[in-house]
Design an enzyme around this catalytic site. Structure first.
Site, PDB file in Angstrom:
ATOM      1  CG  ASP A  12      -1.730  -1.248   1.346  1.00 47.12           C
ATOM      2  OD1 ASP A  12      -2.352  -1.810   0.161  1.00 47.12           O
ATOM      3  OD2 ASP A  12      -2.186  -1.740   2.355  1.00 47.12           O
ATOM      4  CD  GLU A  13       4.771  -0.399  -0.415  1.00 42.35           C
ATOM      5  OE1 GLU A  13       3.885  -0.796  -1.200  1.00 42.35           O
ATOM      6  OE2 GLU A  13       5.447  -1.265   0.259  1.00 42.35           O
ATOM      7  N   GLY A  39      -4.605  -4.594  -3.505  1.00 38.03           N
ATOM      8  CA  GLY A  39      -5.711  -3.623  -3.914  1.00 38.03           C
ATOM      9  C   GLY A  39      -4.859  -2.170  -4.236  1.00 38.03           C
ATOM     10  CG  HIS A  40      -2.123  -2.183  -6.830  1.00 35.11           C
ATOM     11  ND1 HIS A  40      -1.437  -2.635  -7.837  1.00 35.11           N
ATOM     12  CD2 HIS A  40      -1.953  -2.800  -5.608  1.00 35.11           C
ATOM     13  CE1 HIS A  40      -0.540  -3.498  -7.240  1.00 35.11           C
ATOM     14  NE2 HIS A  40      -0.887  -3.628  -5.980  1.00 35.11           N
ATOM     15  CB  THR A 301      -9.945  -6.018   3.398  1.00 31.34           C
ATOM     16  OG1 THR A 301      -8.903  -5.026   3.815  1.00 31.34           O
ATOM     17  CG2 THR A 301      -9.227  -7.279   2.617  1.00 31.34           C
ATOM     18  CB  SER A 412       3.367  10.857  -4.919  1.00 33.38           C
ATOM     19  OG  SER A 412       2.983  10.476  -3.754  1.00 33.38           O
TER      20      SER A 412
HETATM   21  P1  GDP Z   1      -0.679  -0.214  -3.645  1.00 35.25           P
HETATM   22  O1  GDP Z   1      -1.181  -1.208  -3.245  1.00 35.25           O
HETATM   23  O2  GDP Z   1       0.718   0.036  -3.417  1.00 35.25           O
HETATM   24  O3  GDP Z   1      -1.066   0.169  -5.051  1.00 35.25           O
HETATM   25  O4  GDP Z   1      -1.441   1.344  -2.671  1.00 35.25           O
HETATM   26  P2  GDP Z   1      -2.829   1.570  -2.594  1.00 35.25           P
HETATM   27  O5  GDP Z   1      -3.621   1.911  -3.443  1.00 35.25           O
HETATM   28  O6  GDP Z   1      -3.410   0.336  -1.675  1.00 35.25           O
HETATM   29  O7  GDP Z   1      -2.691   2.716  -1.249  1.00 35.25           O
HETATM   30  C1  GDP Z   1      -2.054   3.945  -1.493  1.00 35.25           C
HETATM   31  C2  GDP Z   1      -3.226   4.893  -1.436  1.00 35.25           C
HETATM   32  O8  GDP Z   1      -2.737   6.320  -1.204  1.00 35.25           O
HETATM   33  C3  GDP Z   1      -4.418   5.243  -2.551  1.00 35.25           C
HETATM   34  O9  GDP Z   1      -5.539   5.124  -1.858  1.00 35.25           O
HETATM   35  C4  GDP Z   1      -4.010   6.117  -3.319  1.00 35.25           C
HETATM   36  O10 GDP Z   1      -5.214   6.838  -3.960  1.00 35.25           O
HETATM   37  C5  GDP Z   1      -3.266   7.013  -2.306  1.00 35.25           C
HETATM   38  N1  GDP Z   1      -2.329   7.714  -2.755  1.00 35.25           N
HETATM   39  C6  GDP Z   1      -1.092   7.663  -3.563  1.00 35.25           C
HETATM   40  N2  GDP Z   1      -0.270   8.484  -3.897  1.00 35.25           N
HETATM   41  C7  GDP Z   1      -0.648   9.504  -3.022  1.00 35.25           C
HETATM   42  C8  GDP Z   1      -0.139  10.687  -2.581  1.00 35.25           C
HETATM   43  O11 GDP Z   1       0.844  10.954  -2.907  1.00 35.25           O
HETATM   44  N3  GDP Z   1      -0.967  11.570  -1.640  1.00 35.25           N
HETATM   45  C9  GDP Z   1      -1.995  11.192  -1.079  1.00 35.25           C
HETATM   46  N4  GDP Z   1      -2.727  11.742  -0.264  1.00 35.25           N
HETATM   47  N5  GDP Z   1      -2.603   9.906  -1.581  1.00 35.25           N
HETATM   48  C10 GDP Z   1      -2.060   9.151  -2.441  1.00 35.25           C
HETATM   49 MG    MG Z   2      -2.739  -1.617  -1.831  1.00 33.29          MG
END
Ligand code: GDP
Ligand code: MG
Length: 423
Positions: A12-13, A39-40, A301, A412
């Protein structure tokens, strides 16, 4: 160019959003491990999307997306995920999506076994996503799984299934005392949800070999992060697959290919879903404020994620295990509300300070050593150049870069596609 985008932390990075951003430079995007426990979240001009199984390149019409042999695919979930995207106007055809005939099918009984076992464990549960991932990888290595290519030979599946279910029922029925699995129901499930993908299933290894010959560029998309890797993560609180970049060419189906570049995605603070040691964890109001600011609720989830300050020992280890050439530091904007920013600079194990990342019992008893950096207390989501960031935000980024020993190439500052800074 063969590039991997991988997680440096617990997952979730923000890998999905970085794949969405960087995929414009690549012909092919490939998911190489895991299943719908991912979950991306991607927010771009076409809308907001949560992708569980599909590679994040699916949102670009000109990109070919591959689901590699290293994946486990719940075809029912995929069926609904594809439907959901189509309703949002995304075109998905065999031209855009190729599914490896070697990928493993995550069956309804894998999900069932995941749930039965987590419930049996009660308070000692692993914090599984309950989507069948551990049981299906176990069957893969037991050599008793069905693969996507089997869907092209349903007669053969019908012949093999009774013996397979006889074995499974030793656990489901005789072990857990659950109603026995029935071949007819499983065949129906495969027909309803698996067969619609017949046209998408192919030898992706041959496809990649051809693509490599034509000089096509490939972006490998990982799920989760190093700390959930089956070998190098916080075992047994890991996922059941290899989340590291080194596995990308294997899990993608192009094992002879070396990566040209690994981009690590590292979050400006920490979050973790599920059980197990999470040394930098914050609690109480401090945690709640960070969770709210970062929207830290699981995309797959909806579970509230555990949160903490940036964890230097864990992240440095993450950079090392991924062999990251460059890093994208994500969600810096989330920290804007903090007058003092907590950073876990070291661990204390049995009264001794360490800056390396321990395993096993040592990790379980490790305590965080926290220091605080000055915050910036202003909205940075509109910043598009490093110089635009307040001085303390610049200092924070440079400090993390030095501590983790990896060049930060992107920062970001918002979830939308263009909310980032190139360094
Ligand atoms: P992944 O599993 O690594 O793809 O990451 P997730 O999508 O599960 O979690 C990242 C969350 O942070 C998502 O809800 C994105 O929309 C959000 N997000 C991503 N980059 C940024 C950012 O730079 N700032 C903020 N506030 N939210 C972000
Ligand atoms: Mg994720």
């Amino acid at each position: 160019m063969f590039t991997a985008i991988v997680g440096i932390n617990w997952g979730d990075e923000g890998k999905g959003r970085m794949v969405d951003l960087l995929s414009s430079d690549y012909d092919i995007v490939c998911r190489y491990q895991g299943g719908n426990n991912a979950g991306h979240t991607v927010i771009n001009p076409r809308g907001k999307f949560i992708l569980n199984l599909l590679p994040s390149g699916i949102l670009r019409d000109e990109t070919v997306n591959v689901m590699g042999p290293g994946m486990v695919i719940d075809v029912e979930h995929l069926f609904h995920e594809v439907e959901r995207l189509r309703q949002a106007g995304i075109e998905i055809t065999p031209k855009h999506l190729k599914i490896s005939d070697r990928a493993t099918i995550c069956m309804p009984y894998h999900k069932l076994l995941d749930i039965l076992e987590e419930d049996r464990l009660g308070d000692a549960k692993f914090g599984s996503t309950r989507r069948g991932i551990a049981p299906v990888y176990a069957d893969k290595y037991m050599k008793k799984a069905l693969r996507m290519g089997d869907l092209l030979h349903m007669d053969d599946v019908a012949k093999r299934l009774p013996a397979l279910l006889e074995w499974k029922n030793l656990t489901v029925e005789k072990g857990y005392g659950h109603q026995a699995l029935v071949a007819e129901t499983i065949m129906e499930w495969l027909t309803t949800y698996g067969l619609p993908f017949k046209e998408y299933i192919c030898d992706t290894t041959a496809f990649f070999a051809q693509a490599a010959e034509e000089g096509k560029s490939v972006l490998f998309e990982a799920q989760l992060g190093v700390l959930r890797d089956i070998d190098f993560g916080i075992y047994p609180y890991t996922s059941s697959s290899s989340t590291i970049a080194a596995y990308a060419p294997i899990g993608a189906g192009i094992p002879s290919k070396k990566l040209d570049q690994t981009i690590g995605i590292m979050k400006a603070y920490s979050s973790c879903v599920g059980e197990g040691p999470f040394t930098c964890e914050l609690f109480g109001e401090e945690a709640e404020a960070l969770r709210q600011a970062g929207g830290e609720y699981g995309a797959a989830t909806g579970r509230p994620r555990r949160v903490g300050g940036f964890d230097i020992p864990a992240s440095r280890y993450g950079v090392l295990m991924q062999g990251a050439d460059i890093v994208a530091l994500t969600k810096l904007d989330v920290l804007s509300y903090l007058p003092k920013i907590p950073v876990c600079v070291a661990y204390e194990v049995n009264g001794e300070r360490t800056e390396s990342f321990p395993t096993g019992v040592a990790l379980a008893c490790a305590k965080p050593v926290y220091e605080y950096m000055d915050g910036w207390m202003q909205d940075i989501s509109g910043c598009r150049r490093f110089e635009d960031l307040p001085e303390n935000a610049q200092k924070y980024v440079r400090y993390i870069e030095k501590a983790t020993k990896c060049k930060i190439a992107y920062v970001s500052v918002g979830a939308e596609r263009d909310a980032y800074i190139t360094m």
